[in-house]
Design a protein around this motif. Structure first.
Motif, PDB file in Angstrom:
ATOM      1  N   LEU A  49       0.824  -1.209   0.000  1.00  0.00           N
ATOM      2  CA  LEU A  49       0.000   0.000   0.000  1.00  0.00           C
ATOM      3  C   LEU A  49       0.859   1.261   0.000  1.00  0.00           C
ATOM      4  O   LEU A  49       0.527   2.251  -0.659  1.00  0.00           O
ATOM      5  N   SER A  50       1.965   1.219   0.716  1.00  0.00           N
ATOM      6  CA  SER A  50       2.891   2.363   0.738  1.00  0.00           C
ATOM      7  C   SER A  50       3.568   2.543  -0.614  1.00  0.00           C
ATOM      8  O   SER A  50       3.725   3.667  -1.099  1.00  0.00           O
ATOM      9  N   GLU A  51       3.971   1.432  -1.230  1.00  0.00           N
ATOM     10  CA  GLU A  51       4.625   1.502  -2.540  1.00  0.00           C
ATOM     11  C   GLU A  51       3.680   2.028  -3.611  1.00  0.00           C
ATOM     12  O   GLU A  51       4.119   2.630  -4.593  1.00  0.00           O
ATOM     13  N   CYS A  52       2.397   1.802  -3.432  1.00  0.00           N
ATOM     14  CA  CYS A  52       1.387   2.302  -4.369  1.00  0.00           C
ATOM     15  C   CYS A  52       0.951   3.726  -4.030  1.00  0.00           C
ATOM     16  O   CYS A  52       0.119   4.297  -4.734  1.00  0.00           O
ATOM     17  N   ASP A  53       1.474   4.271  -2.958  1.00  0.00           N
ATOM     18  CA  ASP A  53       1.086   5.591  -2.447  1.00  0.00           C
ATOM     19  C   ASP A  53      -0.375   5.653  -2.007  1.00  0.00           C
ATOM     20  O   ASP A  53      -0.953   6.726  -1.930  1.00  0.00           O
ATOM     21  N   ALA A  54      -0.974   4.504  -1.725  1.00  0.00           N
ATOM     22  CA  ALA A  54      -2.356   4.490  -1.239  1.00  0.00           C
ATOM     23  C   ALA A  54      -2.428   4.972   0.197  1.00  0.00           C
ATOM     24  O   ALA A  54      -3.428   5.552   0.617  1.00  0.00           O
ATOM     25  N   ILE A  55      -1.351   4.719   0.955  1.00  0.00           N
ATOM     26  CA  ILE A  55      -1.271   5.183   2.334  1.00  0.00           C
ATOM     27  C   ILE A  55       0.063   5.885   2.542  1.00  0.00           C
ATOM     28  O   ILE A  55       1.013   5.670   1.783  1.00  0.00           O
ATOM     29  N   THR A  56       0.093   6.730   3.548  1.00  0.00           N
ATOM     30  CA  THR A  56       1.335   7.410   3.906  1.00  0.00           C
ATOM     31  C   THR A  56       1.641   7.127   5.370  1.00  0.00           C
ATOM     32  O   THR A  56       0.751   6.788   6.142  1.00  0.00           O
ATOM     33  N   GLN A  57       2.915   7.274   5.706  1.00  0.00           N
ATOM     34  CA  GLN A  57       3.356   7.050   7.088  1.00  0.00           C
ATOM     35  C   GLN A  57       3.643   8.383   7.746  1.00  0.00           C
ATOM     36  O   GLN A  57       4.138   9.297   7.106  1.00  0.00           O
ATOM     37  N   GLU A  58       3.329   8.436   9.033  1.00  0.00           N
ATOM     38  CA  GLU A  58       3.646   9.630   9.820  1.00  0.00           C
ATOM     39  C   GLU A  58       4.232   9.162  11.150  1.00  0.00           C
ATOM     40  O   GLU A  58       3.633   8.346  11.851  1.00  0.00           O
ATOM     41  N   GLN A  59       5.401   9.662  11.462  1.00  0.00           N
ATOM     42  CA  GLN A  59       6.074   9.309  12.714  1.00  0.00           C
ATOM     43  C   GLN A  59       5.564  10.232  13.815  1.00  0.00           C
ATOM     44  O   GLN A  59       5.590  11.453  13.677  1.00  0.00           O
TER      45      GLN A  59
END
Length: 104
Positions: A49-59
Motif C-alpha cells: 500500500l505504501s509503494e502504491c502511495d495508497a497510504i502514507t506514514q507519519e512518525q
C-alpha cells in the motif's frame, strides 16, 4: 519499486486496510488487531500500500501511523467515473423501458 494503485486494491485485505485507515490514522499493531493474519502478513500489505502511495506514514514519537492518501483514491474514482456514468445510463434506460411497459 513503485506499484500501480490498482495493485493496491486488488487484494481484499488491502482494501480492508484502506477502509480502516480512511477513518483514522492507525499504527501497524492496531491495524493487525483487525485481522486474523500474522503481523508480518499485515506488514507486507502495508508495504504494498505504501509503494502504491495508497497510504502514507507519519512518525509520532516512537510510533508510526498510517493514513489514507486521498489523492490516490481520487485516481481510482477518476478511472471508474466513465463506467459509472455508462451503467447509470443503462439502468435509467431500463427503468424507462419498464415504466413504458407497465403503461401498455
Amino acid at each position: 519499486m513503485k506499484r500501480d494503485i490498482f495493485h493496491a486494491i486488488a487484494d481484499p485485505t488491502r482494501r480492508a486496510i484502506i477502509l480502516l485507515v480512511s477513518i483514522q490514522s492507525m499504527t501497524p499493531n492496531t491495524i493487525a488487531e483487525n485481522f486474523e493474519i500474522s503481523r508480518q502478513a499485515v506488514s507486507k500489505h502495508l508495504k504494498v500500500l505504501s509503494e502504491c502511495d495508497a497510504i502514507t506514514q507519519e512518525q509520532k514519537g516512537r510510533e508510526v501511523y498510517y493514513k489514507l492518501n486521498h489523492n490516490k483514491m481520487k485516481e481510482i474514482a477518476d478511472f471508474i467515473e466513465p463506467f459509472r456514468k455508462m451503467w447509470d445510463d443503462k439502468f435509467n434506460s431500463l427503468e424507462n423501458l419498464m415504466k413504458n411497459h407497465k403503461q401498455i
